[in-house]
Each structure stands twice: as structure tokens, then as C-alpha cells.
Design a protein around this motif. Structure first.
Motif, PDB file in Angstrom:
ATOM      1  N   TRP A   1       0.815  -1.222   0.000  1.00 21.11           N
ATOM      2  CA  TRP A   1       0.000   0.000   0.000  1.00 21.11           C
ATOM      3  C   TRP A   1       0.843   1.265   0.000  1.00 21.11           C
ATOM      4  CZ3 TRP A   1      -0.574   3.403   4.360  1.00 21.11           C
ATOM      5  CH2 TRP A   1      -1.583   4.357   4.214  1.00 21.11           C
TER       6      TRP A   1
ATOM      7  N   GLU B   1       3.439   1.681  -3.026  1.00 23.48           N
ATOM      8  CA  GLU B   1       2.857   2.142  -4.287  1.00 23.48           C
ATOM      9  C   GLU B   1       2.533   3.628  -4.245  1.00 23.48           C
ATOM     10  OE1 GLU B   1      -0.429  -0.438  -5.016  1.00 23.48           O
ATOM     11  OE2 GLU B   1       0.837  -2.170  -5.438  1.00 23.48           O
TER      12      GLU B   1
ATOM     13  N   HIS C   1      -5.046   5.823  -4.189  1.00 22.36           N
ATOM     14  CA  HIS C   1      -5.309   4.496  -4.740  1.00 22.36           C
ATOM     15  C   HIS C   1      -6.708   4.405  -5.356  1.00 22.36           C
ATOM     16  CE1 HIS C   1      -1.847   2.039  -3.721  1.00 22.36           C
ATOM     17  NE2 HIS C   1      -1.819   2.540  -2.492  1.00 22.36           N
TER      18      HIS C   1
ATOM     19  N   SER D   1      -9.019   4.491   0.661  1.00 21.69           N
ATOM     20  CA  SER D   1      -7.910   3.632   0.235  1.00 21.69           C
ATOM     21  C   SER D   1      -6.562   4.300   0.426  1.00 21.69           C
ATOM     22  CB  SER D   1      -8.092   3.230  -1.234  1.00 21.69           C
ATOM     23  OG  SER D   1      -9.225   2.401  -1.389  1.00 21.69           O
TER      24      SER D   1
ATOM     25  N   GLN E   1      -4.322   8.949  -9.766  1.00 17.46           N
ATOM     26  CA  GLN E   1      -4.550   7.624  -9.201  1.00 17.46           C
ATOM     27  C   GLN E   1      -3.310   6.765  -9.436  1.00 17.46           C
ATOM     28  OE1 GLN E   1      -8.677   5.594  -9.073  1.00 17.46           O
ATOM     29  NE2 GLN E   1      -7.706   4.689 -10.850  1.00 17.46           N
ATOM     30  N   VAL E   2      -2.974   5.909  -8.490  1.00 15.97           N
ATOM     31  CA  VAL E   2      -1.752   5.106  -8.590  1.00 15.97           C
ATOM     32  C   VAL E   2      -1.784   4.227  -9.842  1.00 15.97           C
ATOM     33  CG1 VAL E   2      -0.395   3.261  -7.513  1.00 15.97           C
ATOM     34  CG2 VAL E   2      -1.326   5.119  -6.112  1.00 15.97           C
TER      35      VAL E   2
ATOM     36  N   GLN F   1      -8.570   1.020  -6.556  1.00 16.25           N
ATOM     37  CA  GLN F   1      -8.269  -0.056  -5.622  1.00 16.25           C
ATOM     38  C   GLN F   1      -9.001   0.225  -4.310  1.00 16.25           C
ATOM     39  OE1 GLN F   1      -4.122  -1.889  -5.906  1.00 16.25           O
ATOM     40  NE2 GLN F   1      -3.697   0.252  -6.364  1.00 16.25           N
TER      41      GLN F   1
END
Length: 313
Positions: free
Chosen positions: A161, A164, A179, A216, A260-261, A266
Motif C-alpha cells: 500500500w 505504491e 489508490h 484507500s 490515481q496510482v 483499488q
């Protein structure tokens, strides 16, 4: 008909689980056993439970760069250790991990005391900030020279988590990193469509029209933190129960796009039993997000969002 017969089965199961948890000092699923997580999540919770009872490994790393914060309240205090333990077992650990509470405790739960010995900071602040407790006390009182990552108290976070979030921040240091994000909907330059109708973000590009959700995890770069601090406590007036709304407004106002990653949202499993309380139903189903979006965003930030929507439709 006696009282036991009148109590719904789920309530009886929660009561039994709670009494067992008190008797043995906690169970792998705590009071949320009745939520029936899938087997792989149940195994992860059990591993976290064992780790909490046995491990002496630090959950922070002094050489790391990020500060992770969260807040909790009410019955969630009992199980917040699961969210914290899941962050602390990550492939990278935060520089600090802070749990903010808006009222003193007569006795800190023993799992949180064990986490304190391994690096958790528990800080008490005056009540009244609500969901903004997770970030405002730190922003308003400390040097802001590190990325700040906000987390929720009801999620079991995966091991990668924070790693990333860090990687995306290193690639896009001038952005809010999340995320999970939505693409904001607007029917005109001045009007948002209902929050519940917004579509999931399916891009890892940075846009003002991307709306991050803290559930998230989202990362704020230091310069944005300073801008939010300097703008003061206007969130208490326009977005008292919607921290994501206020943070997005501040990001757009000060020129920080949201990335967003990955090119997909996610969202991980909730801690079993945690959804008996929470603001999601009020903010989303009850329309509070819509009211607070309308009250918070300015004509300037709406124009900035509207101008980008045509490029990502």
C-alpha cells in the motif's frame, strides 16, 4: 417469547463474539465474525492478530519519508489496531504513524499499547474537528516537510500500500496521489452532478477532475499541506463531515492535480464489523457530499474542473 428469542440472529452472534473477545483478549475477527470475510481475508486477519500478540518489530522506520495518519472513534477504537497493524507490516514503513483521538481514554486498549511500544503515536486533541481530525492537528502544529498520507480506520491495507503511494509520488511529486479516485461529473460549468453518479477513475494521469477518496489512502505533498494550513478551518463551515471534499477543493484551488496510482480503482476489504458505524451512508446515500461540494467549491475551482472534463470524457 423471551428476550433472547426476540434478538435477531446477527445481533446475538455479535454479542457472543464480543463477550468472547473480552474473555480472551481479542479474537482474529473480533466482533465482525458475522460479516463472513472470504477465506484469504480471514487468514490475513488471523495473521495480523497473531502478529499483534507476538511481534516486537517496529511499525515505523526513521529513515522513511512519509507520515501516515488516521483517526477513530466510538466502537471502532476496539478494532483500529487491525488497520494500523496492516500498515505496519508493509514492504515499506512510514517515518511516523499517528492515531489522533478527540477525547482522552481512561485506559488505552492493550493492542494499541503494544503498537505504541513498536512506534505508534497516539495523540489527543480537542473534540470538534470530526473527520478532519486525521490531518488538521498535524498540519496546524508541525513542520510540513514530508508527504502526508491519510488512511482510514476500517480498512485492512495490503503490504504494498505505502510503497505504491511512494512510487507514484516520486513520479508525480506535484500531485495528490490516491489508490482510489472518481471522475467528477458536471452538468454545466457551475453545477456538479450527484456524487453517487460519478464514474470510477480508469486512468493514472493527473487531472483536476479526479477526486481522491481517503478510504484507500491519499498522499498530500508538503506544499499543498502548507496551503491547506494557511487557508484555515473553513472546512468546519462548508464540509464538516466530508474531508475528501475539502481536500479536493484545496488541491484544485492551489493547482495540485490528483493522480490515481493505477489505471483502476483499488479498494480493499473492510475490517469485519466496522461498517455498523460510519459516514458513508450519510455522505453518499444521504446526499451530504452533494451539499458540501456545492457549499465548498468556488466559481474558479468549478471552471478549472469543467475545463478539464472535456479532455478525459
Amino acid at each position: 417469547m423471551d428476550r433472547a428469542t426476540r434478538i435477531p440472529a446477527a445481533a446475538r452472534a455479535r454479542a457472543v463474539a464480543r463477550s468472547l473477545a473480552v474473555a480472551v483478549g481479542g479474537l482474529p475477527h473480533s466482533v465482525g465474525t458475522v460479516d463472513s470475510p472470504p477465506p484469504h481475508v480471514a487468514r490475513d486477519i488471523t495473521n495480523l492478530w497473531l502478529r499483534s500478540a507476538r511481534s516486537h518489530e517496529a511499525i515505523t522506520d526513521s529513515t522513511s519519508s512519509e507520515i501516515v495518519t488516521m483517526t477513530t472513534h466510538g466502537e471502532r477504537l476496539r478494532d483500529v489496531w487491525l488497520a494500523i497493524e496492516s500498515i505496519g507490516r508493509g514492504t515499506v514503513k512510514p517515518h511516523r504513524l499517528v492515531l489522533w483521538l478527540d477525547r482522552p481514554l481512561r485506559r488505552i486498549p492493550w493492542r494499541l499499547r503494544r503498537l505504541q511500544q513498536r512506534g505508534l503515536e497516539i495523540r489527543f486533541v480537542s473534540p470538534g474537528l470530526g473527520v478532519h481530525t486525521k490531518y488538521w492537528p498535524l498540519l496546524s502544529s508541525e513542520p510540513l516537510d514530508r508527504p502526508l498520507v491519510m488512511s482510514d480506520d476500517d480498512i485492512i491495507y495490503p503490504q504494498t500500500w505505502l510503497e505504491e503511494l511512494r512510487g507514484a509520488h516520486q513520479d508525480s511529486p506535484g500531485c495528490v496521489i490516491a489508490h482510489r479516485a472518481h471522475v467528477i461529473g458536471m452538468s454545466s460549468e457551475s453545477a456538479f452532478t450527484p456524487y453517487s453518479s460519478w464514474r470510477p477513475c480508469e486512468s493514472d494521469a493527473a487531472h483536476f477532475a479526479h477526486f481522491a477518496t481517503s478510504v484507500s489512502g491519499q498522499l498530500l505533498p508538503p506544499q499543498l499541506q502548507k496551503a491547506i494550513r494557511d487557508d484555515g478551518e473553513g472546512f468546519l463551515r462548508t464540509a464538516p463531515t466530508a474531508d475528501d471534499v475539502w481536500l479536493h477543493y484545496e488541491a484544485v484551488k492551489h493547482g495540485f492535480a490528483t493522480r490515481q496510482v493505477l489505471d483502476r480503482q483499488q479498494h480493499w476489504w473492510f475490517i469485519p464489523g466496522s461498517q455498523q458505524t460510519g459516514l458513508n451512508a450519510v455522505n453518499v446515500t444521504g446526499g451530504e457530499n452533494d451539499r458540501q461540494l456545492a457549499a465548498t467549491h468556488s466559481a474558479e475551482t468549478r471552471r478549472r474542473i469543467w475545463g478539464e472534463l472535456a479532455t478525459i470524457r
